[in-house]
Structures are given as C-alpha cells and as structure tokens.
Design a protein around this motif. Structure first.
Motif, PDB file in Angstrom:
ATOM      1  N   UNK A 114       6.134   6.716 -10.804  1.00 43.49           N
ATOM      2  CA  UNK A 114       5.367   5.628 -10.188  1.00 43.49           C
ATOM      3  C   UNK A 114       4.485   4.928 -11.218  1.00 43.49           C
ATOM      4  N   UNK A 115       3.934   5.697 -12.159  1.00 49.06           N
ATOM      5  CA  UNK A 115       3.120   5.086 -13.215  1.00 49.06           C
ATOM      6  C   UNK A 115       3.961   4.154 -14.078  1.00 49.06           C
ATOM      7  N   UNK A 116       5.198   4.558 -14.379  1.00 50.85           N
ATOM      8  CA  UNK A 116       6.089   3.687 -15.150  1.00 50.85           C
ATOM      9  C   UNK A 116       6.371   2.391 -14.388  1.00 50.85           C
ATOM     10  N   UNK A 117       6.599   2.504 -13.087  1.00 53.15           N
ATOM     11  CA  UNK A 117       6.892   1.323 -12.290  1.00 53.15           C
ATOM     12  C   UNK A 117       5.697   0.376 -12.236  1.00 53.15           C
ATOM     13  N   UNK A 118       4.491   0.938 -12.195  1.00 56.75           N
ATOM     14  CA  UNK A 118       3.288   0.094 -12.222  1.00 56.75           C
ATOM     15  C   UNK A 118       3.194  -0.664 -13.543  1.00 56.75           C
ATOM     16  N   UNK A 119       3.480   0.014 -14.636  1.00 57.99           N
ATOM     17  CA  UNK A 119       3.407  -0.649 -15.948  1.00 57.99           C
ATOM     18  C   UNK A 119       4.421  -1.785 -16.053  1.00 57.99           C
ATOM     19  N   UNK A 120       5.568  -1.617 -15.419  1.00 59.52           N
ATOM     20  CA  UNK A 120       6.629  -2.619 -15.528  1.00 59.52           C
ATOM     21  C   UNK A 120       6.448  -3.759 -14.524  1.00 59.52           C
ATOM     22  N   UNK A 121       6.072  -3.433 -13.272  1.00 59.08           N
ATOM     23  CA  UNK A 121       6.120  -4.412 -12.190  1.00 59.08           C
ATOM     24  C   UNK A 121       4.760  -4.832 -11.646  1.00 59.08           C
ATOM     25  N   UNK A 122       3.727  -3.996 -11.814  1.00 59.51           N
ATOM     26  CA  UNK A 122       2.379  -4.290 -11.327  1.00 59.51           C
ATOM     27  C   UNK A 122       2.380  -4.741  -9.859  1.00 59.51           C
ATOM     28  N   UNK A 123       2.904  -3.920  -8.942  1.00 59.44           N
ATOM     29  CA  UNK A 123       2.946  -4.325  -7.533  1.00 59.44           C
ATOM     30  C   UNK A 123       1.585  -4.176  -6.861  1.00 59.44           C
ATOM     31  N   UNK A 124       1.435  -4.794  -5.701  1.00 59.75           N
ATOM     32  CA  UNK A 124       0.206  -4.649  -4.922  1.00 59.75           C
ATOM     33  C   UNK A 124       0.065  -3.247  -4.343  1.00 59.75           C
ATOM     34  N   UNK A 125       1.188  -2.651  -3.951  1.00 61.65           N
ATOM     35  CA  UNK A 125       1.136  -1.337  -3.312  1.00 61.65           C
ATOM     36  C   UNK A 125       2.405  -0.560  -3.652  1.00 61.65           C
ATOM     37  N   UNK A 126       2.256   0.771  -3.727  1.00 65.10           N
ATOM     38  CA  UNK A 126       3.375   1.687  -3.897  1.00 65.10           C
ATOM     39  C   UNK A 126       3.520   2.500  -2.615  1.00 65.10           C
ATOM     40  N   UNK A 127       4.739   2.606  -2.114  1.00 66.41           N
ATOM     41  CA  UNK A 127       4.993   3.361  -0.890  1.00 66.41           C
ATOM     42  C   UNK A 127       5.976   4.484  -1.201  1.00 66.41           C
ATOM     43  N   UNK A 128       5.658   5.668  -0.708  1.00 67.64           N
ATOM     44  CA  UNK A 128       6.544   6.814  -0.874  1.00 67.64           C
ATOM     45  C   UNK A 128       7.039   7.234   0.499  1.00 67.64           C
ATOM     46  N   UNK A 129       8.353   7.217   0.684  1.00 64.79           N
ATOM     47  CA  UNK A 129       8.942   7.579   1.965  1.00 64.79           C
ATOM     48  C   UNK A 129       9.991   8.659   1.806  1.00 64.79           C
ATOM     49  N   UNK A 130      10.710   8.930   2.882  1.00 65.29           N
ATOM     50  CA  UNK A 130      11.735   9.960   2.860  1.00 65.29           C
ATOM     51  C   UNK A 130      11.263  11.260   3.484  1.00 65.29           C
ATOM     52  N   UNK A 131      12.201  12.135   3.759  1.00 63.81           N
ATOM     53  CA  UNK A 131      11.896  13.359   4.474  1.00 63.81           C
ATOM     54  C   UNK A 131      10.896  14.260   3.797  1.00 63.81           C
ATOM     55  N   UNK A 132      10.916  14.320   2.471  1.00 65.72           N
ATOM     56  CA  UNK A 132      10.023  15.228   1.749  1.00 65.72           C
ATOM     57  C   UNK A 132       8.560  14.838   1.944  1.00 65.72           C
ATOM     58  N   UNK A 133       8.303  13.575   2.230  1.00 65.84           N
ATOM     59  CA  UNK A 133       6.929  13.091   2.379  1.00 65.84           C
ATOM     60  C   UNK A 133       6.244  13.715   3.597  1.00 65.84           C
ATOM     61  N   UNK A 134       7.031  14.249   4.520  1.00 65.99           N
ATOM     62  CA  UNK A 134       6.440  14.896   5.690  1.00 65.99           C
ATOM     63  C   UNK A 134       5.598  16.116   5.303  1.00 65.99           C
ATOM     64  N   UNK A 135       5.740  16.582   4.072  1.00 69.82           N
ATOM     65  CA  UNK A 135       4.926  17.698   3.584  1.00 69.82           C
ATOM     66  C   UNK A 135       3.487  17.272   3.304  1.00 69.82           C
ATOM     67  N   UNK A 136       3.184  15.982   3.372  1.00 70.29           N
ATOM     68  CA  UNK A 136       1.808  15.502   3.222  1.00 70.29           C
ATOM     69  C   UNK A 136       1.223  15.756   1.848  1.00 70.29           C
ATOM     70  N   UNK A 137       0.020  16.321   1.805  1.00 69.40           N
ATOM     71  CA  UNK A 137      -0.697  16.502   0.546  1.00 69.40           C
ATOM     72  C   UNK A 137      -0.029  17.500  -0.392  1.00 69.40           C
ATOM     73  N   UNK A 138       0.855  18.328   0.124  1.00 69.01           N
ATOM     74  CA  UNK A 138       1.599  19.219  -0.767  1.00 69.01           C
ATOM     75  C   UNK A 138       2.344  18.407  -1.822  1.00 69.01           C
ATOM     76  N   UNK A 139       2.848  17.243  -1.419  1.00 65.58           N
ATOM     77  CA  UNK A 139       3.520  16.348  -2.358  1.00 65.58           C
ATOM     78  C   UNK A 139       2.592  15.259  -2.859  1.00 65.58           C
TER      79      UNK A 139
END
Length: 315
Positions: A246-271
C-alpha cells in the motif's frame, strides 16, 4: 427510478441483483456456476438476468467476471476459474435479453462499488482498493474513472513484485505480493510456524485435529482471535507485506483513500493493525505531507453486483 442489473460471476457462483441509483439491491438471485462448460455458464447468466428483468423496466446489465476483459468491455480474454477464452459474452447476453450489456473485471466492479457507495464514497477523485482473498486483486480509480489501461487489463494489483526471486506465483512470476499478502499466504505462514514451533500453535493445531496440512484460513483466524501466537504472527506477516504494498501504491498514485477488502479483512485488527503500522513506518519520510487513509471495505459480498450495475448505468 432507473434500475440496472448487476451480475457477479465467480468460479463457484453467479450472483445477480436489481440495483437502483443509490446502490440499493432491490431483488437478487443466485445460481451455481457450471465453470467447466462455456455454453452453460453463458446460459446461467441469461437465466438470472431474465428472471430479474421480468416485470421491471431495466435500463442495462453489468457483468463482473474474474478475468481479463478487453478494452471495450465486451470479451473475456481469459478467466482463470471459468472455461472462458476470448469469450464474446457481452454480445451473447445482450442479444439474449435485448438489453445493453457491459462486462468488467471483478476487482474493478468491487472497487467501483466501494468508491460510489462504500468506504471510498467520500472521495471524489481517486481511490485504490486491494482485495485480499485466496489471492490478491483490486482496482484503481483516478480522476473519478476506473483505470483500465490501453488493453483493458490494468490494475492486476496482486502481481507487482514484493520479494525478488521469491515464491512462484500462479501468474508465472516470482515474488508477487499475492504470494505474501493473501489468504493462501496466511495459511502458508501459519503452517510453517506450526511445524517449527508446535508448542506455540496449540490452539491452531487443536482446530486442525493435530494435522499441520489440515490448517485452513478460517482456522488461523479463529485461533488468532483466541490468542494463538503462531496464528497472530501469520496475520502480522501478511499485514507487513500488505502495508509495504500500500505504501508503494501511495508513492506511485497518491490516491485520496486506500480500501482493503476481501474475506481476510473480516479478521479486523488482526490484519489491519500490522498493515497500518507497516504502512506508517514505510512512509515516515514523507513527514507532514498528506497520506491516504486506509479503510476496510464496507460492501461485503454485494460489491460485485452493485459495482457492475452502477457501471452499466454509466456506460
């Protein structure tokens, strides 16, 4: 009120819904995917669209499919989990249901749903989404539009390099981020830890019946939530690699927001905890410059149909 139909085509299911302009799913249906039969898969799509369109004024249909879609969003060039090779699915479905149809990559439609109605809805210009499931996918929005690339197959975000000469990826390259920040990677890290230090994986091995090779992703999540050290460390490892990506993507694209989705994200703060820590450390040199916030996805398993339906409305 304009209505469109969104169809989410995966390797195991075809899920479809009638969606209004506010992103509300008004009706839905689902079928199993006959993934090894091209003709039957096409006909299942026609079947669900016809069912949902009956008695409704439908403006257009959007189909989200896991695969490479050509630039004019009509042909599935290749689908890894469905027997589609250069499949002209747009024209086939459009002719069968007598409605305009677009076809889009599944990562793109999920990202678009989050941008329009989910975790990125407060952004008006740009967003990057990574989906963490069995593999890693995603989508990029710049200037308020999906980035599709010259040939329609941009934003294969699971396949940028993380580790030179690293693990072999399904795409044929070595060291893709998909091999370090995915659900498969989580299981690989957990199994390796359980082999090396079984005394620190007591809960995880209990869930797996004592068999390291029986460990699955849901077991790792459950054990980590119960305080199993090896399982927690497995999440920390994929969070580390995800944060760096995600840090690499920020350096390249400088988006307003980063979103992380998918089944693994249901683990919450563990990830998300280790992901955010590594991300912040990796961008420490940016000092006081603005940096995109990382947010978990909000649309869940409706993202595919909602995103496809909204893109059909904007065709």
């Amino acid at each position: 009120m304009t209505l469109t139909i969104g169809v989410d085509v995966g390797g195991t299911k075809v899920a479809a819904g009638v969606v209004d302009a506010d992103g509300e799913v008004l009706a839905r249906t689902r079928r199993d995917t006959p993934a090894d039969d091209v003709a039957k898969t096409r006909d299942v799509i026609v079947e669900v669209v016809s069912e949902l369109a009956a008695g409704r004024e439908i403006e257009a249909v959007g189909i989200g499919a896991a695969g490479w879609i050509n630039a004019d969003r009509s042909v599935v060039l290749f689908a890894p989990n469905i027997a589609w090779r250069d499949e002209p699915i747009r024209d086939y479905v459009s002719s069968a249901v007598n409605l305009p149809v677009i076809v889009e990559n599944d990562g793109n439609v999920a990202a678009w749903a989050e941008f329009r109605h989910g975790a990125g809805r407060h952004a008006d210009e740009s967003m990057v989404m990574l989906t963490i499931g069995t593999g890693v996918g995603g989508g990029i929005i710049l200037g308020g539009e999906l980035l599709r690339g010259a040939h329609g197959i941009a934003a294969e975000l699971g396949h940028f390099l993380s580790v030179p000469e690293g693990h072999l990826c399904g795409c044929g390259r070595l060291g893709c981020i998909e091999q370090y920040a995915s659900g498969n990677a989580l299981v690989r890290f957990a199994r390796a830890g359980a082999r090396q230090a079984p005394v620190r994986a007591t809960r995880l091995l209990e869930l797996a019946g004592g068999e390291v090779d029986a460990i699955t992703g849901p077991m790792v999540t459950s054990a980590a939530q119960d305080g199993d050290p090896i399982s927690g460390e497995a999440f920390a490892q994929i969070g580390h690699w995800l944060g760096l990506g995600l840090a690499d993507l920020v350096q390249i694209l400088d988006p307003q927001v980063l979103v992380v989705g998918g089944g693994v994200v249901e683990a919450g703060d563990l990830l998300m905890g280790p992901t955010r820590r590594t991300f912040t450390e990796a961008l420490a040199q940016r000092g006081r410059l603005p940096v995109a916030e990382i947010r978990p996805a909000e649309m869940g398993n409706t993202a595919g149909m909602i995103g496809a339906a909204d893109l059909a409305r904007r065709r």
